[in-house]
Each structure stands twice: as structure tokens, then as C-alpha cells.
Design an enzyme around this catalytic site. Structure first.
Site, PDB file in Angstrom:
ATOM      1  N   ARG A   1     -50.350  13.915 -24.424  1.00 34.88           N
ATOM      2  CA  ARG A   1     -48.973  13.476 -23.858  1.00 34.88           C
ATOM      3  C   ARG A   1     -48.576  14.195 -23.595  1.00 34.88           C
ATOM      4  O   ARG A   1     -48.256  15.507 -24.193  1.00 34.88           O
ATOM      5  CB  ARG A   1     -48.409  12.609 -24.730  1.00 34.88           C
ATOM      6  CG  ARG A   1     -49.370  11.575 -24.713  1.00 34.88           C
ATOM      7  CD  ARG A   1     -49.417  10.675 -23.529  1.00 34.88           C
ATOM      8  NE  ARG A   1     -49.751   9.545 -23.641  1.00 34.88           N
ATOM      9  CZ  ARG A   1     -51.747   9.053 -24.018  1.00 34.88           C
ATOM     10  NH1 ARG A   1     -51.941   9.921 -23.360  1.00 34.88           N
ATOM     11  NH2 ARG A   1     -52.079   8.033 -23.543  1.00 34.88           N
TER      12      ARG A   1
ATOM     13  N   GLU B   1     -45.695  12.602 -15.484  1.00 34.81           N
ATOM     14  CA  GLU B   1     -46.216  12.687 -13.900  1.00 34.81           C
ATOM     15  C   GLU B   1     -45.815  11.388 -12.975  1.00 34.81           C
ATOM     16  O   GLU B   1     -45.003  10.507 -13.786  1.00 34.81           O
ATOM     17  CB  GLU B   1     -47.567  11.708 -15.025  1.00 34.81           C
ATOM     18  CG  GLU B   1     -48.065  13.388 -16.197  1.00 34.81           C
ATOM     19  CD  GLU B   1     -49.504  12.758 -17.076  1.00 34.81           C
ATOM     20  OE1 GLU B   1     -49.724  11.486 -16.321  1.00 34.81           O
ATOM     21  OE2 GLU B   1     -49.388  13.048 -17.840  1.00 34.81           O
TER      22      GLU B   1
ATOM     23  N   HIS C   1     -54.716  15.351 -15.565  1.00 31.08           N
ATOM     24  CA  HIS C   1     -54.536  13.663 -16.355  1.00 31.08           C
ATOM     25  C   HIS C   1     -56.470  13.407 -16.096  1.00 31.08           C
ATOM     26  O   HIS C   1     -56.259  12.590 -15.460  1.00 31.08           O
ATOM     27  CB  HIS C   1     -53.944  12.870 -16.643  1.00 31.08           C
ATOM     28  CG  HIS C   1     -53.682  12.350 -17.886  1.00 31.08           C
ATOM     29  ND1 HIS C   1     -52.252  11.625 -18.112  1.00 31.08           N
ATOM     30  CD2 HIS C   1     -54.320  11.851 -18.271  1.00 31.08           C
ATOM     31  CE1 HIS C   1     -52.586  11.223 -19.209  1.00 31.08           C
ATOM     32  NE2 HIS C   1     -53.698  11.670 -18.985  1.00 31.08           N
TER      33      HIS C   1
END
Length: 329
Positions: free
Chosen positions: A244, A273, A291
Site C-alpha cells: 500500500r 491512487e 497497481h
């Protein structure tokens, strides 16, 4: 638990066709046929009359949204393993179970971490851009010099399924494994990956060449890697993050990359994000990915199958197998 023959299920994002088709066979599905997450107001309206919510990691399931849910909502069947986007305490207060999908993306995530471990020191992204630019002048003895990974030391923060899978891969490249974890692994597991345990993260950082972040994001890991710890990693150190973005203090990381405090980074996740700080985009010593560590067809289907299994078992009146318990993170 009550038995529900056909629970009403709200799914926040488009899922693979086969998974959506199977859900429609089994449940009364309210799909949101969109590629972007729904607004909080729209989601609140949809779950006012739902038994199950199937969110993804980009959906913020906070206390306000949970409080607005109708009385029927009794299961949040997360599409994914991480649950830091769900207010677990608020769900417990409303007697709403939360499930996730552990184990389905271990190999895919570990493969991506290993790809970044190779790509960053060997400057693969820079080399690819050079060839595409048309400015490559040919081979030279001092051109595109990177760092050898064999013989280096990799520190893993978070030695769960994915961390252990990374360790096994890295050992195949002649990389020594060090790790920091909330709890030390059993000796037999340490021996299997030939890993050295560090009770203190700072101690590990001073010994390693590369750092792989694989822990959950929670209050105790928020900005776990800050400016001080980046300095401990050192000028020849590399940071890899597929967990993360919020685990790393992103402005501090950018400064460390700009100033040569560390040598480079490989990032699959970011603090805000899908926004990516333009300063990161402009840096040559960082590999940036959207991602995509778990983005394989196999992982997406396996995740959906686990979601379906959790819903079916819960609807049959049983405790779902992948319930997230208090203290999960």
C-alpha cells in the site's frame, strides 16, 4: 444466522464475465457496470436494500457509509485481500461480517515484487525508454551500469504468504533474506527460506541492500518508512512496494530519490491512487507500475470464486471461511 435462498448483492465494479455470470445464477445481483468506483451517495442508496456488499480496494467503506446501510446488510464480501479501506470497527458495531480473499494472489504478487527487485537495480525501465527514444548510441563499457542482485541482502517487512513467496524466489537469485515481522516465524519456516529475523526494523535497515514492503496498511504501519528510515536504508539501497502506498511517506521518498539518499525504488502502489505525484514520474531512478501486482486472469477469477464461496456459505446460515476477525491487521 438466517438462511437466505437468494441474497441481494451489490457489486461495486465490473468483474470478470464468468464471475459475474455465476453470481447472477446464484444471487440477486445489482452490478455497477462501470470502471470507476461509485460515489458514496450512490453506493449508500444501493446498499439501503441489500444483504451483501461486494466492494474492491478502491471503495471507501467508512463508518458513515456503514451507518447509512439498511438493516438487511449483514455481509461485506470484499473482492481482494486487503481490508484497510473498510472500517472494521463500524462493521462490527452493526453486526456486519467482513470477509476477504486470502491466498489467491500470492504467486502473482510475489512474481511482480521479484520483477521489480530485478528491474530497479538493473535499470530496465531506463534502458527501455532509451531504446524507444531513438537516442541509444550502442553498447559501451560504461553505458547503463546497474547493480548486481546476486550476493545482496533483501529485507522483507511483512513475512506472510506473499513475503515468504518473495523470499523463495529471491533465494533462487542468490539473494540473502532478512525479515521484520510482528511475530517471529517458526524455525521450520525460517529454515525453508534461510531467513534472518530482526525484531527491530531499524536494525534490519542498516544491514540490507533492498527493502520489500509486504505488510498490511493500518494505523501502526502508516508512514512506517519515513525519511529517517530511508536514510538507514542508505545510498545504495532500493525500496520495493507492492503493498500500500500509505505505508511509505511519499514526499520523504521523493526527496530521498531526488537527493540520492537511496539509489532507487520500484512502486506498484501510491499514496493517492490513481493520482501519481509528477515528481515521481520525472525521476529516472524509479520504476512505476499501475497497481498491477495481482492483475492476472487467474488471480481475478480465483478472487471472484472466493467471494462467491463466502457469500454462499454465509447465505446457507454458516460462518464464512474467510471472515476477517478483530486484530486481522
Amino acid at each position: 444466522m438466517a438462511v437466505l435462498a437468494r441474497p441481494r448483492v451489490v457489486v461495486t465494479r465490473r468483474l470478470p464475465d464468468a464471475i459475474e455470470a455465476r453470481m447472477r445464477e446464484l444471487f440477486d445481483v445489482v452490478p455497477l457496470a462501470e470502471e470507476r468506483p461509485p460515489s458514496p451517495d450512490r453506493l449508500a442508496a444501493l446498499i439501503a436494500d441489500a444483504d451483501v456488499l461486494v466492494p474492491t480496494i478502491v471503495d471507501r467503506i467508512d463508518a458513515t457509509l456503514i451507518a447509512a446501510a439498511g438493516p438487511r446488510l449483514k455481509l461485506i464480501a470484499n473482492y481482494g485481500n486487503g481490508v484497510d479501506h473498510i472500517d472494521l470497527a463500524a462493521a462490527r458495531a452493526r453486526d456486519i461480517l467482513v470477509t476477504n480473499t486470502p491466498g489467491v494472489l500470492t504467486d502473482d504478487a510475489a512474481d511482480m515484487a521479484m520483477a521489480l527487485i530485478l528491474a530497479v537495480p538493473r535499470r530496465l525501465s531506463e534502458g527501455e525508454r532509451l531504446v524507444r527514444s531513438g537516442e541509444w548510441a550502442g553498447w559501451g563499457p560504461t553505458a547503463m551500469l546497474g547493480r548486481r542482485v546476486s550476493g545482496k541482502k533483501l529485507g522483507i517487512v511483512g513475512m506472510g504468504r506473499i513475503g515468504q513467496a518473495i523470499a523463495l524466489r529471491a533465494r533462487g537469485f542468490g539473494i540473502a533474506i532478512h525479515y521484520h515481522n510482528r511475530r517471529r516465524l517458526p524455525h521450520v519456516v525460517e529454515k525453508a527460506v534461510d531467513a534472518t529475523y530482526h525484531a527491530e526494523l531499524d536494525d534490519m535497515l542498516t544491514e540490507i541492500d533492498m527493502l520489500s514492503i509486504n505488510c498490511p496498511h493500518n494505523a501502526s504501519t502508516h508512514h512506517l518508512i519515513d525519511a529517517r528510515r530511508l536514510a538507514l536504508l542508505g545510498r545504495q539501497g532500493y525500496l520495493i512496494n507492492i503493498a500500500r502506498g500509505e505505508i511509505v511517506d511519499e514526499p520523504a521518498l521523493i526527496a530521498a530519490l531526488e537527493q540520492g539518499v537511496i539509489a532507487g525504488a520500484g512502486l506498484d502502489v501510491f499514496a493517492h491512487e490513481p493520482a501519481v505525484d509528477p515528481r515521481l514520474i520525472g525521476l529516472p531512478n524509479v520504476v512505476l507500475l499501475p497497481h498491477m501486482a495481482s492483475a492476472t486472469i487467474e488471480a481475478r477469477h480465483a478472487t471472484g470464486e472466493k467471494v462467491i464461496a463466502n457469500i454462499r456459505i454465509w447465505a446457507d446460515g454458516h460462518r464464512p471461511p474467510d471472515q476477517v476477525l478483530e486484530g486481522w491487521a
